[in-house]
Design an enzyme around this catalytic site. Structure first.
Site, short mmCIF file in Angstrom:
data_model
loop_
_atom_site.label_atom_id
_atom_site.label_comp_id
_atom_site.label_asym_id
_atom_site.label_seq_id
_atom_site.Cartn_x
_atom_site.Cartn_y
_atom_site.Cartn_z
N ARG A 1 2.86 1.04 3.40
CA ARG A 1 3.55 -0.21 3.75
C ARG A 1 3.85 -1.17 2.50
NH1 ARG A 1 1.70 -1.62 8.12
NH2 ARG A 1 0.49 -0.05 8.49
N SER B 1 -1.93 1.98 11.70
CA SER B 1 -2.18 3.07 10.68
C SER B 1 -1.89 4.27 11.37
CB SER B 1 -3.68 3.18 10.36
OG SER B 1 -3.96 1.77 9.60
N GLN C 1 -9.49 1.98 5.54
CA GLN C 1 -9.15 1.57 4.15
C GLN C 1 -7.95 0.43 4.16
OE1 GLN C 1 -6.88 4.47 2.12
NE2 GLN C 1 -6.72 3.77 0.42
N THR D 1 0.80 -1.27 -0.12
CA THR D 1 -0.09 0.09 0.04
C THR D 1 0.91 1.19 0.08
OG1 THR D 1 -0.13 0.40 2.45
CG2 THR D 1 -1.56 -1.35 1.44
N CYS D 2 0.23 2.45 0.03
CA CYS D 2 0.93 3.68 0.20
C CYS D 2 1.82 3.69 1.37
CB CYS D 2 0.26 4.72 -0.07
SG CYS D 2 -1.19 5.10 0.88
N GLN E 1 -8.07 -3.39 1.91
CA GLN E 1 -6.52 -3.87 1.24
C GLN E 1 -6.14 -5.26 1.74
OE1 GLN E 1 -4.47 -0.16 2.68
NE2 GLN E 1 -4.66 0.66 0.95
N MET F 1 -6.84 20.82 1.85
CA MET F 1 -7.66 20.81 2.90
C MET F 1 -9.26 20.91 2.68
SD MET F 1 -6.15 20.09 5.61
CE MET F 1 -7.03 20.60 7.25
N GLY G 1 -11.72 27.70 -1.14
CA GLY G 1 -10.64 27.12 -1.26
C GLY G 1 -10.34 25.62 -1.62
#
Length: 530
Positions: free
Chosen positions: A133, A190, A197, A130-131, A201, A276, A272
Site C-alpha cells: 500500500r 491485509s 507486520q 509498504t509493499c 509499519q 515455499m 527444496g
C-alpha cells in the site's frame, strides 16, 4: 478577480481567505462594501491587514484593517473543522508496477511530509508506504482542493499521470478515514487477515514522524490511536493465531503431531530451497527451531537463506544425500518441482525409525504439487504422510476462525473510532477554553491591582495572599459552569452541536473569536516563513 500581490508571500493566508469558495478573497476582509473600482483602497486595506499579522506593534490604521478582517466572513473558518483525508492506492486497487513508482522510502518520509504541508490546503500529513500500500493521510482545509493538490503532488513525484492515479486511488474522509487506518493497523485490510507486520509499519510512521514539522496533533493522534487499536484487536480476539498459508500450516501441522516436549529437539529436514521451502524455514524459526538440514540441487540458495536468517544453524546437503539425510530426520518437509515422487514405499521402508521421543514415527509433510511423497508411504508403519489437501483443511478452518474474529474486531474498531472522534471534538473547544481563562485572568489581575492599591502599601504578605486566593476562587467558581458546557470528550450525553453552540455563544459574548482567528492567521504566516 486576481488576488492582490500582498498575498504572494503567504499562500496559506490566501487559502484561509479563500475558504468555503467565497466569491473573492478580498470580500473576506470586509472589502466587498467598497466600490469595485476603488482598487487602491482595497490594496491598501489588504496590505494593512497583512502588516498587522507580522508586526508586533501595529499602528491604529492596521488595527482598523485587522478588525475588518476579524469581523468579516473569514470567522467562518474558526467554526469549521479541517478534514482528515486519506488518498491511497493498495494491493486491492492498484497493480504492483504503479505502487512501485509511488512508493516512498522511509528515509524520505519527513521530506514528503514537509512538501505535502507546503501545499496550500494541507495542514498536517503522514505517509504509510509498504509493499502492499501507498497511503497519504492529511488534515485538509478543503476536502476537494486538498485531494486535488495531493494527487498532483503524487503525480509529480512518481511520474504517473494524474488521470491514471485517479483510476486506481481510493479516497476516504473523516470517520471513514479513521476506520480505515484502524482496520489497517488491526490487519483486517491485509492479504493475510490479522498479519502482524502492518502494525509494526504503523508504529514506524509515528517513530519517524516524531519532531517532524507537519506531523501534527490530529494526524499523529490518529496514528497513535491506530496502534492502540491494533494491539487491542490482537490481544482481545487473538486474530493472528492459526496458520492461513500452506507453508505456515505445514509447520503448524507437524508441531501438532509431535509431542510438545520434542519441539526443540526434533530433527527437521527441508527438501527444496525455493520460495515455499524458504517460507517453511522461516516459520520453523518463528516457532523456535534453531537447527535444520536443507537438501537442494545447489548450495547458493541455502547460503542466501542462511545470510537472511542469522543465528540459526542451517546445514546444506546435496540432492544425492537426500535419503541419508531423511534417515537422520524426524520430520521431512518436501517442496520441490519434481514431477516424479522423491519418496516411495521402498525408499522409506529401508530408513531407520525416527527418535523414540516422538514415538518412532517419521512425519512427511508434502507441500508440493505434483506430490513429492507417494501415498504408498502411508503403508509403512513407521511413517505418516500429510499432503496439500490435508493442509488446506487446516488453512480453511483457521481462515474461518479469523473471519469470526474479524467481526469481533469490528466492534472494537467502532468503539475506538467513537473515542477518537470524541477526542477530536474536544480539540474544537480548546482555543475558546484558553481564551476564556485568559480573559478572566486579565480581569482578575486588573481588579486585584485596584483592590491592593486602595488598601495601601502596609499590607502584610498573609493578607495579600488571602486576597489573591479569594480572587482566584471567585474566578474558578465563575468559570466552572461554562467550562462544563464546553466539554466534548464523550464522557457525557452532550452532543457536539450543543457544545459548539455553547462555544460560539461564549466567543460572541466575550469577543474571543477575534483572538482565535488572529492566532490561526499568525500560525499560518509563521509556518509559511519557516
Amino acid at each position: 478577480m486576481a488576488v492582490s500581490s500582498a498575498f504572494v508571500a503567504c499562500p496559506k493566508l490566501e487559502t484561509l481567505l479563500n475558504h468555503h469558495k467565497l466569491e473573492t478573497p478580498l470580500g473576506l476582509i470586509g472589502v466587498r462594501a467598497l466600490p469595485r473600482n476603488n482598487r487602491s483602497s482595497r490594496r491598501g486595506l489588504i496590505q494593512r491587514a497583512r502588516c498587522e499579522l507580522t508586526d508586533s506593534t501595529p499602528n491604529a490604521a492596521s488595527i482598523s484593517a485587522l478588525e475588518q478582517l476579524k469581523n468579516s466572513a473569514a470567522d467562518r473558518y474558526t467554526k469549521e473543522r479541517s478534514s482528515i483525508v486519506v488518498i491511497g492506492l493498495s494491493i486491492h486497487t492498484a497493480p504492483v508496477e504503479m505502487r512501485e513508482k509511488l512508493a516512498i522510502p522511509e528515509a524520505e518520509w519527513p521530506r514528503a511530509i514537509g512538501e505535502l504541508c507546503g501545499l496550500n490546503h494541507i495542514e498536517e500529513a503522514a505517509v504509510l508506504s509498504t509493499c502492499n500500500r501507498m497511503e497519504i493521510y492529511v488534515l485538509a482545509l478543503s476536502q476537494h482542493r486538498g485531494v486535488k493538490e495531493v494527487t498532483e503532488w503524487m503525480s509529480k513525484t512518481s511520474g504517473i499521470p494524474v488521470s491514471e492515479i485517479c483510476q486506481h486511488r481510493f479516497l476516504l474522509y473523516n470517520k471513514d478515514a479513521t476506520q480505515h487506518i484502524f482496520e489497517v493497523s488491526a490487519g483486517l485490510d491485509s492479504l493475510v487477515l490479522g498479519e502482524g507486520q502492518i502494525l509494526a509499519q504503523v508504529k514506524q510512521v509515528v517513530k519517524v514522524g516524531q519532531g517532524v514539522n507537519g506531523f501534527g496533533r490530529n494526524i499523529s493522534g490518529l496514528f497513535k490511536h491506530a496502534i492502540t487499536v491494533g494491539k487491542r484487536v490482537r490481544t482481545e480476539t487473538n486474530i493472528a493465531a492459526g496458520a492461513v498459508s500452506v507453508s505456515s500450516a505445514a509447520v503448524e501441522l507437524a508441531l501438532m503431531k509431535l509431542p510438545e516436549s520434542s519441539h526443540a529437539s526434533a530433527r527437521m529436514l527441508i527438501i527444496g530451497a525455493g520460495k515455499m521451502g524458504k517460507l517453511v524455514i522461516k516459520h520453523l524459526v518463528a516457532k523456535g527451531c534453531t537447527r535444520m538440514v536443507v537438501v537442494n540441487r545447489s548450495e547458493e540458495r541455502v547460503i542466501a537463506i542462511r545470510e537472511e536468517i542469522p543465528g540459526v544453524e542451517i546445514l546444506y546437503r546435496p540432492l544425492d544425500e537426500m535419503l541419508a539425510s531423511a534417515a537422520e530426520a524426524d520430520v521431512v518437509f518436501t517442496s520441490t518441482a519434481s514431477e516424479t515422487p522423491l519418496f516411495l514405499k521402498e525408499h522409506v521402508e529401508s530408513l531407520p525409525p525416527a527418535c523414540p521421543e516422538i514415538g518412532g514415527v517419521r512425519l512427511f509433510v508434502d507441500i508440493s504439487v505434483p506430490r513429492n511423497v507417494g501415498s504408498c508411504v502411508n503403508e509403512v508403519d513407521t511413517a505418516r504422510v500429510y499432503n496439500v489437501d490435508d493442509l488446506k483443511e487446516v488453512v480453511a478452518a483457521n481462515k474461518e476462525d479469523r473471519l469470526r474474529k474479524a467481526m469481533e474486531a469490528q466492534t472494537i474498531i467502532a468503539e475506538e473510532s467513537n473515542q477518537f472522534e470524541a477526542w477530536r471534538d474536544s480539540l474544537e473547544t480548546v482555543p475558546t477554553i484558553k481564551k476564556l481563562r485568559a480573559y478572566a485572568e486579565r480581569i482578575r489581575m486588573a481588579e486585584l491591582e485596584k483592590c491592593m492599591s486602595k488598601m495601601g502599601d502596609d499590607i502584610n504578605k498573609k493578607t495579600t495572599r488571602a486576597v489573591d486566593d479569594l480572587s482566584r476562587g471567585i474566578v474558578n467558581r465563575f468559570l466552572h459552569g461554562p467550562m462544563q458546557h464546553l466539554r466534548c470528550d464523550g464522557s457525557d450525553s452532550r452532543t457536539l452541536s450543543e457544545t459548539l453552540e455553547n462555544m460560539h455563544a461564549l466567543n460572541r459574548m466575550y469577543g474571543l473569536e477575534k483572538d482565535i482567528l488572529e492566532e490561526k492567521l499568525k500560525a499560518m504566516t509563521s509556518g509559511q516563513q519557516k
